[in-house]
Every structure is written in structure tokens, then in C-alpha cells.
Design a protein around this motif. Sequence first.
Motif, mmCIF file in Angstrom:
data_model
loop_
_atom_site.group_PDB
_atom_site.id
_atom_site.type_symbol
_atom_site.label_atom_id
_atom_site.label_comp_id
_atom_site.label_asym_id
_atom_site.label_seq_id
_atom_site.Cartn_x
_atom_site.Cartn_y
_atom_site.Cartn_z
ATOM 1 N N TRP A 132 -3.042 -32.696 34.401
ATOM 2 C CA TRP A 132 -1.711 -32.128 34.601
ATOM 3 C C TRP A 132 -0.728 -32.966 33.811
ATOM 4 C CZ3 TRP A 132 -1.966 -27.533 36.458
ATOM 5 C CH2 TRP A 132 -2.936 -27.196 37.402
ATOM 6 N N LEU A 133 0.130 -32.341 33.020
ATOM 7 C CA LEU A 133 1.164 -33.060 32.270
ATOM 8 C C LEU A 133 2.428 -33.220 33.098
ATOM 9 C CD1 LEU A 133 0.772 -31.359 28.773
ATOM 10 C CD2 LEU A 133 -0.063 -33.611 29.496
ATOM 11 N N CYS A 134 2.767 -32.174 33.844
ATOM 12 C CA CYS A 134 3.923 -32.250 34.741
ATOM 13 C C CYS A 134 3.823 -31.124 35.767
ATOM 14 C CB CYS A 134 5.242 -32.158 33.979
ATOM 15 S SG CYS A 134 5.575 -30.568 33.217
ATOM 16 N N GLY A 135 4.508 -31.327 36.872
ATOM 17 C CA GLY A 135 4.618 -30.284 37.876
ATOM 18 C C GLY A 135 3.490 -30.189 38.884
ATOM 19 N N ALA A 136 2.586 -31.149 38.905
ATOM 20 C CA ALA A 136 1.485 -31.083 39.881
ATOM 21 C C ALA A 136 2.026 -30.979 41.306
ATOM 22 C CB ALA A 136 0.557 -32.284 39.734
ATOM 23 N N ASP A 137 3.208 -31.534 41.550
ATOM 24 C CA ASP A 137 3.822 -31.448 42.881
ATOM 25 C C ASP A 137 4.348 -30.043 43.188
ATOM 26 O OD1 ASP A 137 5.750 -31.833 40.866
ATOM 27 O OD2 ASP A 137 7.173 -32.718 42.277
ATOM 28 N N ALA A 138 4.416 -29.176 42.166
ATOM 29 C CA ALA A 138 4.859 -27.785 42.370
ATOM 30 C C ALA A 138 3.689 -26.844 42.597
ATOM 31 C CB ALA A 138 5.683 -27.319 41.167
ATOM 32 N N LEU A 139 2.466 -27.391 42.686
ATOM 33 C CA LEU A 139 1.279 -26.553 42.908
ATOM 34 C C LEU A 139 1.055 -26.300 44.385
ATOM 35 C CD1 LEU A 139 -1.242 -28.269 40.474
ATOM 36 C CD2 LEU A 139 -0.296 -25.964 40.239
ATOM 37 N N THR A 140 0.522 -25.158 44.664
ATOM 38 C CA THR A 140 0.026 -24.861 45.998
ATOM 39 C C THR A 140 -1.397 -24.339 45.826
ATOM 40 O OG1 THR A 140 0.533 -23.791 48.103
ATOM 41 C CG2 THR A 140 0.907 -22.497 46.116
ATOM 42 N N THR A 141 -2.222 -24.548 46.827
ATOM 43 C CA THR A 141 -3.640 -24.187 46.746
ATOM 44 C C THR A 141 -3.978 -23.148 47.797
ATOM 45 O OG1 THR A 141 -4.198 -26.401 45.961
ATOM 46 C CG2 THR A 141 -5.998 -25.100 46.880
ATOM 47 N N TYR A 142 -4.751 -22.170 47.389
ATOM 48 C CA TYR A 142 -5.314 -21.213 48.326
ATOM 49 C C TYR A 142 -6.824 -21.372 48.268
ATOM 50 C CZ TYR A 142 -6.950 -17.020 50.567
ATOM 51 O OH TYR A 142 -7.614 -16.163 51.394
ATOM 52 N N ALA A 143 -7.428 -21.785 49.377
ATOM 53 C CA ALA A 143 -8.883 -21.941 49.460
ATOM 54 C C ALA A 143 -9.481 -20.596 49.825
ATOM 55 C CB ALA A 143 -9.251 -22.999 50.478
ATOM 56 N N SER A 144 -10.091 -19.941 48.846
ATOM 57 C CA SER A 144 -10.649 -18.614 49.068
ATOM 58 C C SER A 144 -11.987 -18.663 49.797
ATOM 59 C CB SER A 144 -10.799 -17.871 47.737
ATOM 60 O OG SER A 144 -11.591 -18.613 46.842
ATOM 61 N N GLN A 145 -12.707 -19.748 49.646
ATOM 62 C CA GLN A 145 -13.991 -19.982 50.314
ATOM 63 C C GLN A 145 -14.108 -21.484 50.531
ATOM 64 O OE1 GLN A 145 -17.183 -18.597 47.832
ATOM 65 N NE2 GLN A 145 -16.123 -16.748 47.263
ATOM 66 N N GLN A 146 -15.086 -21.900 51.318
ATOM 67 C CA GLN A 146 -15.286 -23.336 51.493
ATOM 68 C C GLN A 146 -15.575 -23.957 50.134
ATOM 69 O OE1 GLN A 146 -18.240 -24.523 54.360
ATOM 70 N NE2 GLN A 146 -18.079 -26.651 53.782
ATOM 71 N N ASP A 147 -14.836 -24.996 49.783
ATOM 72 C CA ASP A 147 -14.947 -25.765 48.540
ATOM 73 C C ASP A 147 -14.347 -25.065 47.323
ATOM 74 O OD1 ASP A 147 -16.249 -27.857 49.870
ATOM 75 O OD2 ASP A 147 -18.232 -27.048 49.417
ATOM 76 N N PHE A 148 -14.022 -23.773 47.384
ATOM 77 C CA PHE A 148 -13.476 -23.037 46.250
ATOM 78 C C PHE A 148 -12.047 -22.598 46.523
ATOM 79 C CE2 PHE A 148 -18.002 -22.354 45.605
ATOM 80 C CZ PHE A 148 -18.122 -22.509 44.232
ATOM 81 N N GLY A 149 -11.244 -22.501 45.472
ATOM 82 C CA GLY A 149 -9.894 -21.997 45.633
ATOM 83 C C GLY A 149 -9.189 -21.836 44.307
ATOM 84 N N PHE A 150 -7.935 -21.431 44.381
ATOM 85 C CA PHE A 150 -7.071 -21.281 43.218
ATOM 86 C C PHE A 150 -5.825 -22.111 43.428
ATOM 87 C CE2 PHE A 150 -9.336 -17.160 43.049
ATOM 88 C CZ PHE A 150 -9.830 -17.255 41.755
ATOM 89 N N GLN A 151 -5.238 -22.572 42.329
ATOM 90 C CA GLN A 151 -3.964 -23.268 42.403
ATOM 91 C C GLN A 151 -2.907 -22.451 41.670
ATOM 92 O OE1 GLN A 151 -5.038 -27.389 41.232
ATOM 93 N NE2 GLN A 151 -4.481 -27.855 43.351
ATOM 94 N N PHE A 152 -1.739 -22.360 42.300
ATOM 95 C CA PHE A 152 -0.623 -21.549 41.839
ATOM 96 C C PHE A 152 0.622 -22.407 41.717
ATOM 97 C CE2 PHE A 152 -3.366 -19.210 44.677
ATOM 98 C CZ PHE A 152 -3.542 -17.981 44.073
#
Length: 133
Positions: free
Chosen positions: A53-73
Motif C-alpha cells: 500500500w502506498l497510501c490510504g491503508a487506513d481508508a480500507l474496509t474488509t468484507y470476509a466473504s468466507q473463512q480466511d477469504f475476503g475483499f478490501q474496499f
Amino acid sequence: MTTLTGECFCGAVKYQITGPLRDARSCHCSRCRKAFSAQASAYALVDPADFSWLCGADALTTYASQQDFGFQFCRQCGSTLCGIYKNHVHGITLGCLNEDPHIEIGRHIFVGSKASWEVMPEGVTQYQAQGPD
């Protein structure tokens, strides 16, 4: 390998990739259609050691779609930026890249559950479900 950069729609979150992308695919399942707000996802795998991450990692939110897996927005604009596995980035959404990644979608997966209004192009590699790993 050229360094690739990517960012969300509003520009609050930016990243770089210093290694190759691999196994680009498009998933047509109903869950990816909703997560990507499109007929399918466009996604490629990346080695977590090559991603930062270059910048903005603090602006990410994570949705865990399955155990151990997810997406970051991006929590500001909602752009889906990457997929995570066990809290590490394992793939990126191709639409958020700033440069040409010099990779093509190699397979279309879960076409058995594609949207009724989507027409698949002739000649693309398709799998009714996951396909080979």
C-alpha cells in the motif's frame, strides 16, 4: 518487470505491485456480480511479497466473504481493490490498475450462474464452475 500502480475511484487508497500478475480470470457468479457491480469480476493473482500500500491503508474496509477469504474496499468511494486470504493480499481487481498489466483474462469461471442478460464472447475459455486450480 515494470512496477504497476493502482488506486480507488476517489484516489484515497493507492498501491504498487513490483512482481508479475498471474492467472487472470473473470468470475461470473452472482456474488462477484454484486461485489464488483458488474456482469463479472476481472481479477489476477499477485504474490503478497510483491504488493504494498502506498497510501490510504487506513481508508480500507474488509468484507470476509468466507473463512480466511475476503475483499478490501475503499470506505470513502466503495471501490473493490483486492482480495485477501488469511489477511494478506492475494489478488487485485484489474479495473483499478493505472498501467497496462500485460496480462489477459485466461478463463471465465462460474459461467453456469452468469446473468441471463450477459452474452459470452465466442472463443473464450469457459468453466461452468470453478475450473482447474
